[in-house]
Enzyme design. Structure first.
Site, PDB file in Angstrom:
ATOM      1  CG  ASN A  87     -28.526 -41.451   9.696  1.00 25.58           C
ATOM      2  OD1 ASN A  87     -28.145 -42.391   9.561  1.00 25.58           O
ATOM      3  ND2 ASN A  87     -29.381 -40.890   8.978  1.00 25.58           N
ATOM      4  CE  LYS A  97     -27.116 -46.385  -3.282  1.00 32.89           C
ATOM      5  NZ  LYS A  97     -25.748 -46.038  -2.422  1.00 32.89           N
ATOM      6  CE1 TYR A 142     -30.059 -47.905  -2.331  1.00 34.62           C
ATOM      7  CE2 TYR A 142     -30.483 -49.883  -3.941  1.00 34.62           C
ATOM      8  CZ  TYR A 142     -30.007 -49.231  -2.870  1.00 34.62           C
ATOM      9  OH  TYR A 142     -28.549 -49.758  -2.692  1.00 34.62           O
ATOM     10  CB  THR A 158     -23.436 -58.390  -0.845  1.00 34.98           C
ATOM     11  OG1 THR A 158     -22.965 -58.136  -1.807  1.00 34.98           O
ATOM     12  CG2 THR A 158     -22.193 -58.608   0.197  1.00 34.98           C
ATOM     13  N   GLY A 163     -18.907 -33.011  -2.044  1.00 35.95           N
ATOM     14  CA  GLY A 163     -18.221 -31.642  -1.790  1.00 35.95           C
ATOM     15  C   GLY A 163     -17.090 -31.762  -0.625  1.00 35.95           C
ATOM     16  CE  LYS A 189     -33.283 -34.895   3.717  1.00 41.52           C
ATOM     17  NZ  LYS A 189     -33.849 -34.215   5.110  1.00 41.52           N
TER      18      LYS A 189
END
Ligand code: UDP
Length: 318
Positions: free
Chosen positions: A36, A153, A149, A179, A106, A95
């Site tokens: 997005n 997760k 966050y 990373t 799904g 979200k």
């Protein structure tokens, strides 16, 4: 190289996502990159648009997602991923980790696709076990600024395991440790982009706290190799991927000053709330289940490649 598959990479225009798109094309697969562009950047994948096996969908995975035709693999990498992003985008972070993961699972179920979740060392919070191995359940503050966050997760991992156990979806979970590499956002507030651009611009390096907190930095190519092996493996339980070479943030800053030849000094800033004091992956499991995988790129070499990217970006952004 395995047989040609159709792969969806969510967050494919992000730092790690874009490297994965490239790798999946190199593997001979057809790649659908979805983003997005909230924290992703089209410039990260612009060079792939001419590739006949690459396509881009400008879509938000927290809404209904539709991908026509078959899908064999889904790499779910959509998420803001720096402490500054969580502060600025806490709701979107929650979200995408929660609702987005549910939607993408799904889709995996509907397409009978294998699903790989990008999880994170943040699930260990400010760890009381060091180094962190996969069996450690973590020490997370759910209501602090990083909670949006970390908890999203953790939910994403739980949701992934539920789809595996309840619906029989083929799932994989990678826990990614710090990373770095080309295509990190210059202004994402993480320590490497901050130190590297400060050093190259001759500004002071902003050390949070006294800089004695530790991290272990993995070059992006090593991470992508580990993720690719995990995708092809049959390992369902979470697997740490990272580089166990641990150092203090001050030592990391010194390595960047030495590499750039910068005269910059350190300036101390307040330590952010819940900033983990130590972080280092135990990668015994990855070595065992991923055919002897381990990081190959030394810090100096990885920093050189990253510096080349940052120099170019700073020159073009002005
Ligand atoms: N950090 C720092 N200066 C900066 C940015 C970050 O000293 O300009 C520190 C931060 O407090 C943390 C470490 O560097 O201890 C790594 O931070 P980063 O945001 O890269 O990722 P984290 O590992 O905390 O998710």
């Amino acid at each position: 190289m395995s047989e040609t598959k159709k792969v969806l990479v969510t967050g494919g225009a992000g730092f790690i996502g874009s490297h994965l798109c490239e790798r999946m094309l190199e593997e001979g697969h057809q790649v659908v990159c979805m983003d997005n562009l909230l924290t992703g950047d089209l410039r990260n994948v612009e060079h792939l648009f001419r590739h006949e096996r690459f396509s881009f969908y400008h879509q938000d995975v927290t809404e209904f997602i539709h991908v026509p035709g078959r899908l064999d693999y889904i790499l779910h990498f959509a998420s803001p991923a720096s402490p500054i992003d969580y502060l600025e985008l806490p709701i979107q972070t929650l979200k995408v980790g929660a609702l987005g993961t549910h939607k993408v699972l799904g889709l995996a179920r509907a397409k009978n696709a294998r699903f790989l979740l990008a999880s994170t060392s943040e699930v260990y919070g400010d760890p009381l076990e060091h180094p962190q191995q996969e069996s450690y359940w973590g020490n997370v503050n759910p209501v602090g600024p990083r909670g949006c966050y970390d908890e999203a997760k953790r939910f994403a991992e739980a949701c992934t395991m539920a789809y595996y156990r309840h619906h029989g979806v083929e799932t994989r979970i990678v826990r990614i440790f710090n990373t770095y590499g080309p295509r990190m956002r210059l202004n994402d507030g993480r320590v490497l982009p901050a130190f590297m651009s400060q050093a190259l611009r001759g500004e002071d390096l902003t050390v949070f706290g006294d800089g004695s907190q530790t991290r272990s930095f993995c070059y992006v190519d090593d991470l992508v190799e580990g993720i690719t092996r995990l995708l092809y493996s049959d390992e369902v339980e979470p697997t740490n991927i990272g580089n166990p070479a641990e150092m203090t943030i001050r030592e990391f800053g010194e390595a960047i000053l030495e590499l750039t030849g910068s005269e910059s000094k350190f300036v101390e800033k307040p330590l952010p709330t819940d900033d983990p004091k130590v972080r280092r992956p135990n990668i015994d499991k990855a070595r065992r289940v991923l055919g002897g995988w381990e990081p190959k790129v030394a810090l100096r070499e990885g920093l050189e490649r990253t510096m080349a990217y940052f120099k170019e970006r700073i020159a073009s952004d002005g």
